[in-house]
Design an enzyme around this catalytic site. Structure first.
Site, PDB file in Angstrom:
ATOM      1  N   THR A   1      74.347  70.714 104.509  1.00  0.00           N
ATOM      2  CA  THR A   1      73.870  69.870 103.416  1.00  0.00           C
ATOM      3  C   THR A   1      72.451  70.281 103.028  1.00  0.00           C
ATOM      4  OG1 THR A   1      72.680  68.150 104.672  1.00  0.00           O
ATOM      5  CG2 THR A   1      75.078  67.955 104.529  1.00  0.00           C
ATOM      6  N   ASP A   2      72.026  69.857 101.863  1.00  0.00           N
ATOM      7  CA  ASP A   2      70.605  69.906 101.554  1.00  0.00           C
ATOM      8  C   ASP A   2      69.937  68.716 102.260  1.00  0.00           C
ATOM      9  OD1 ASP A   2      68.176  70.690 100.454  1.00  0.00           O
ATOM     10  OD2 ASP A   2      69.035  71.091  98.489  1.00  0.00           O
TER      11      ASP A   2
END
Length: 705
Positions: free
Chosen positions: A239-240
């Site tokens: 994920t970011d």
């Protein structure tokens, strides 16, 4: 492995977490870390994981190494101006060598988001508006970062980001929603990611944005169905920052627990800084909502990445290596070469450039003339501005300090204080030429730095106007992180160079270009608008049923009292008919011309290749390099196709007064497009264009059967 240890591998933590990080590493509850830039510090944390945890699984240390670690190259948008995949790959290789010497084995790059909106600050991190150019250069960056073998201690895992569509952020505001239709998603925004996957990218990062209401981190269709199942991607998906938690803020999930379920179901492996996986996976498994096989698959992918990096055999980094690789001479030479190739000549009245022998005294002004930090650009956490060579320094080295008159007038790009304007006008009388270095401070572009106005900030426009009234030729050199709307300033200048934040060696590269040692060959990877009201503006648009043809009525053609008519019934603006500069534009000190475009036959089929040939002539006394661009148009298809699409480019070096017959071979499968989940090349008529930019081209046609 216990379930806690498995979940720990999916947990990414930041070095700033300090004692908490050490505690989790000791318990085997963290799999990857971020931003440890001192190899001694990294080895200390790694020893805890390897020697004190139950299983001794090593950590991966990640960092945003976007366009250099210590030696800073031009921002990616600048690198894209070079249209030079080999040199871009060299820059990424050097970035990897320097970062690995600090214990970093994973970078969150390349960013391969397509962006047609320069208001978006992160346009600086990508390669512009074209999917073919971005696909080509993104693959080069992947190969450069990862090298021939990830086990090589100088190689680092690449991460193609942000998957996907982030560059279409509505109104150019960062983190904003996108509304990309499926066919457009396939044909524009997914292509660079597919290229990175095909070139072995080790990891992929999901994007912050929701598209049509579904955040990417929980988008099962995007991550599981397309990336995993359709493309067969077996690498790690991360994920970011905090993106799982943000699905709650989006309004897509009611709480972090449900957001965790969405991310796992989308087959996202690593949770960056949400602490959602470590908080809720166990509970979701107990409730029967997550299958343990999903967790095992994610852990397997992470462990395979660590194995590929050779961390089980060699978990520690050499603590002495950095002194021999940071700012190594060959790294500096490559940085200057890429900065030179990234410079775009936009205007050159009466051959103002390169300098002739009559140029003795030079007046240097503007806030970017001697700004060592600002020339590095955005996303530079580790570069040292003390190593930057500014234009002012390079000019003094070239011409002697006694021949350089320096008066910046403005201290920084947003400065509005023109108190020193009188002094510069007086000093202009002593000079043979004026160099005005304007643009953006590095903080004005990049993540979370979107702009509604693309005009020069502060009093820079006023400075250019006043300089133009001195009677001396004014060369405007722009250093920025995005295209700017500078049509008025260009009109007041004798020559214009555009250098998207050029990095450590920006000064020598610019001076080399001013004096003609470097003949500019850069081409724009993004369309420059005349005004923000034209945005989004890009060359590969659809034709519409009523395309403009250049003959339309403009606002100044309308008489007072004109009756209500449609004034031509075409798709255009009354007040601005054209862009400032088209995609692919860039001038040279050489004089290139194209002629006699031919194809080897008029009809193609099956697995044929199209053989294109044409004459390229340099009719000047100056050797140079032209970036030849090839575009196609599918005239009739089951899906309306763009008026032009880049399908090939090549840098062609030419001697003075040289002529060459150039030939390219292009497989017909490059003619295809996506319709739904099917890639197809339909029979029909195609136009093919060859030229030095997307507007100024020769054209011929052929039939595909």
């Amino acid at each position: 492995m216990t379930l806690d240890e498995k979940i720990g591998q999916l947990n990414q933590m930041h070095y700033e977490d300090g004692a908490f990080l050490e505690e989790n590493a000791r318990k085997g509850l963290v799999g990857t870390v971020m931003s440890i830039t001192n190899p001694i510090d990294f080895n200390r944390i790694q020893r805890i994981a390897v020697e004190e945890s139950r299983l001794g699984i090593p950590l991966i240390n990640a960092r945003d190494v976007i366009h250099g670690f210590k030696t800073i190259f031009p921002i990616p948008l600048g690198q894209a101006c070079s249209f030079d995949p080999d040199l871009v790959e060299q820059a990424a290789r050097i970035s990897a060598i320097e970062a690995a010497a600090a214990g970093i084995r994973w970078t969150f790059a390349p960013m391969v988001d397509i962006s047609q909106d320069p208001r978006w600050g992160r346009i600086a991190e990508g390669c512009g508006e074209d999917p073919y150019l971005t696909s080509t250069l993104g693959a080069s960056m992947v190969r450069g970062f990862q090298g021939n073998d990830l086990k090589d201690p100088s190689s680092i895992a690449a991460c193609a980001k942000h998957f996907a569509g982030y560059g279409a952020s509505e109104s150019g505001k960062d983190y904003n929603s996108t509304f990309i239709a499926p066919n457009r998603f396939r044909n524009i925004y997914l292509r660079p990611f597919h290229s990175c996957v095909n070139n072995g990218v080790a990891t992929i990062m999901t994007s912050f944005n929701d598209n049509d209401g579904i955040p990417s981190t929980g988008n099962k269709w995007l991550v599981k169905n397309i990336l995993r199942d359709e493309w067969g991607y077996e690498g790690v998906v991360v994920t970011d920052w905090n993106a799982i938690n943000e699905m709650v803020t989006h309004g897509y999930c009611e709480d972090i627990r449900s957001a965790t379920l969405k991310a796992i179901d989308a087959s996202v492996d690593i949770d960056m800084m949400s602490r959602a996986y470590i908080g809720y996976i166990k509970e979701l498994i107990d409730d029967g909502l997550i299958d343990i096989n999903q967790i095992d698959d994610a852990v397997r992918r992470i462990l395979l990445l660590k194995h590929s990096l050779g961390l089980f055999e060699s978990p520690y980094c050499d603590e002495t290596l950095k002194s021999s690789v940071f700012y190594a001479p060959e790294h500096i030479r490559t940085a200057q070469k890429l900065a030179e190739e990234s410079i775009v000549l936009l205007k050159n009245d009466a051959t103002t450039l390169p300098f002739n022998s009559e140029i003795k005294k030079i007046l240097v002004t503007g806030p970017l003339a001697d700004a060592p930090y600002e020339q590095l650009g955005t996303w530079v956490f580790d570069g040292d501005a003390k190593h930057s060579i500014t234009p002012l320094t390079a000019l003094k080295d070239e011409f002697g300090a006694e021949n350089i008159i320096f008066e910046p007038v403005l201290e920084y790009s947003r400065d509005t204080n023109l108190d020193r304007l009188k002094q510069i006008k007086e000093k202009a009388a002593e000079a043979d030429i004026i160099l005005a270095f304007v643009g953006e401070e590095s903080i004005l572009s990049g993540e979370a730095h979107s702009m509604a106005s693309l005009s020069l900030q502060g009093a820079q426009s006023q400075l250019i106007k006043e300089l133009s009234q001195t009677g001396k030729p004014v060369v405007m050199i722009v250093m920025a992180g995005r295209p700017l709307t500078i049509g008025d300033e260009i009109a007041l200048s004798s020559a214009v160079l555009y250098s998207f934040a050029p990095g450590t060696m920006g000064g020598p590269a610019i001076v080399s270009t001013l004096i003609g040692k470097n003949n500019p060959s850069g081409k724009l990877p993004v369309t420059f608008p005349m005004t923000v009201g034209q945005i989004p503006i890009y060359y590969n648009h659809n034709n519409t049923g009523r395309p403009a043809d250049g003959s339309e009525v403009t606002i100044n053609d309308i008489s007072v009292g004109t009756s209500q008519t449609s004034l031509g019934n075409k798709s255009y603006y009354l007040d601005f008919k054209e862009c400032l500069y088209p995609f692919g534009f860039g001038m040279s000190y050489s004089d290139f011309s194209y002629s006699d475009l031919c194809l080897d036959k008029s009809e193609y089929q099956g697995n044929d290749s199209i053989i294109i040939s044409f004459n390229l002539k340099n009719s000047s006394e100056v050797p140079g390099t032209e970036v030849v661009q090839v575009y196609i148009r599918d005239i009739h298809a089951s899906l309306t196709r763009p008026v032009k699409e880049l399908i090939h480019f090549e840098r062609i070096a030419m001697d003075a007064n040289d002529s060459k017959r150039i030939s390219f071979s292009i497989p017909v499968n490059k003619l295809g497009y996506w319709l739904g989940n099917k890639y197809m090349t339909e029979p029909g008529k195609f136009d093919i264009f060859v030229g030095g930019n997307s507007e100024d081209c020769m054209k011929t046609s052929f039939q595909y059967n």
